[in-house]
Design an enzyme around this catalytic site. Sequence first.
Site, PDB file in Angstrom:
ATOM      1  CG  ASP A 446      -1.975  13.847   9.762  1.00 27.91           C
ATOM      2  OD1 ASP A 446      -1.082  12.922   9.491  1.00 27.91           O
ATOM      3  OD2 ASP A 446      -2.313  14.430  10.771  1.00 27.91           O
ATOM      4  CG  ASP A 512       2.207  14.267  15.367  1.00 27.09           C
ATOM      5  OD1 ASP A 512       2.032  15.054  14.445  1.00 27.09           O
ATOM      6  OD2 ASP A 512       1.477  13.285  15.452  1.00 27.09           O
TER       7      ASP A 512
END
Length: 689
Positions: A446, A512
């Site tokens: 990430d 997301d």
Amino acid sequence: MSSITFAAAERLWLLSTPNSAYALRLADDDTPTHVYWGPPRSLAEVTALPVARPHRISSFETLPDPDELAVAAGARFGPPSLAVRFADGTSAVEWAYGSHDISGQHLALRLTDRHYPLAVTLHYRVHDDSDVIERWTKVSTDEPLTLSRLDSANWTLPGTRVSYVAGGWSAEYQVHRTPVPVAETVFTSRRGITGHQANPWLMLDAGDADEDHGEVWSMALAWSGSWRFTLHRDPTERVTCTGGFGHDGVHWELGAGESLTSPVFAGAYTRDGFGAASRTWHGFVRSHVLPRPDELRPVLYNSWEATGFDVTEAGQRALADIAAELGVELFVMDDGWFGGRRDDTAGLGDWRPYPGAFPNGLRPLADHVHELGMRFGLWVEPEMVNPDSDLYRSHPDWVLHQDNRRRTTLRNQLVLNFGRPDVADWAFEWLDRLVTENAVDHFKWDCNRPFTEPGWPDHDDRFWIDHTRGVHRTMRRLRASHQGLRIEACSGGGGRTDMGIMAYTDQVWTSDNTDAADRIAIQHGYSQIYPAQTMGAWITDCPNPFTARTTPLLFRCHVAMAGALGVGGNLTTWSAADRELVAGQVALYREIRSTVQFGRQYRLAHGPGLTVVEYAGSDEAVVFGWRISEAFGHRPALVRLAGLDPVANYQDSRTGTVHTGSVLQERGISLDLPAGDHVSVLIRLRRVS
């Protein structure tokens, strides 16, 4: 077969691909100029094309030949691809031809400046199985100079309408189509990452293309950091696009004997609409970008939406037990397992298991996951650090910073400088140790913030390049050291999606935002360039944490099954009926995923009333239909399929009915969607004798 040929008398090169041709030549002053890009043409046809000559309309308006790499020289007033300043202050470039090599399907065209020790090589590469042409540029010098721009290529385009995607965090890849203004239009990310707000590709057409018809010229940059495209339509209707890494306002110093090579900026010409352009890029990514293109992406479970930062070994074991029952193949533990990480304010950078949650380390959990028949994955964020961490207290100089300026925190974190070899080596060492000690099969890598204070004291702006290449290099080292390791790219969802990162990863966490209704548009935009096997998509809980929307579980399954399927949510709260439904859909997906992940994608319809996507393989076709909202009195008509063998027979798995490919393509098939909003259907059509 693709090929590159040279006509010496005309000083012209012809690049031929299976369905297109591209030509360039040297002008009388040795400037490399564009000649042609379109349907296939022979060398004789291309050499017979009229030569464009500079045309002076007045002393205020000039039209030089279209440049292959635009520079500041003479009466050129468009955006430059190469901007250089020599030690004496001179900034213009005057080309002199050096030499060229054609090595198989690679052309290297070498040029120098007529006075200064500047050498530039223009690179072109074609492939037998693709219409994509790769281009990149290398600059070298024997004396110090400053570069403020080094683009990979300048494309000359017949199109006057541009297609692109724009958006933001959790609203990525929204497709826009608009006329190209008579102006310079800049598409860029100044964030140090590819960006949620834009993505480094463009498609141009004449304004008449649709999904299935019309000529399309498209371009995509293989770069995971800041980037810039300048699309220029001048008053004479000439359209060009120059693009590459970096952005406005940066500069790079080259010392004597140094060189700098740009990333690939590839282009493709196609004749059958935006769908054909997308399928061309999907095939190129599979064949020439992804490290493991023929490998089926596993069904994964990710723990984030179930636990947030409340991570414990017992809790993860419980989730893993249920995930295995659902047919999941890869269990990924997300943020919260390390250091003092109980929320997002502390611990980032301290990559050791949190002893309060994992008193015996991670290996017992990893062994449990493996005993359940699943692979084991971990969330990591190697490029970031919390100021409240042991790492930052030990190495405050490792982060991006500028003298006499505050260090801006976003999500309570700062950015580590991967352009520094010691930082990149540190990251490799702990990542390598995690894999070795805990039998880790998968990293979700990430990157949860853009870059601020992009300084590196006593260095120029090379950070913008060196950081990205440091990330790529670290990923490459990990994969070389651990052949079974797989990596998922993530940057708050889709903030780092590009063909640069895909060369070192296996899939991308698309967004997301896991709301199924929103995901239809997000996945539609993602599919314009990138293939389904790289598109991570999860089945998650309702009400959705982003939108508070509630949608049927089957609808959520069908949306996620159109990509690389994953499962999220708190499995411990799911009812027996919900677990049974998802287990059934996971089992079905595992049967059809080779077609979804490797098949040719056709976007048959797109809109709130009906979106239909088909994946066509050699032996079956899989069709997904989704309706977000139903307008009264508007029942969907038959949907015509594509990519089938017209003389073959196909059996509908829902009814057992057999149709010929020609009927399915010319007349269509009924989706038989139920009434109401947020409804879906999955149709499997198997080829039968």
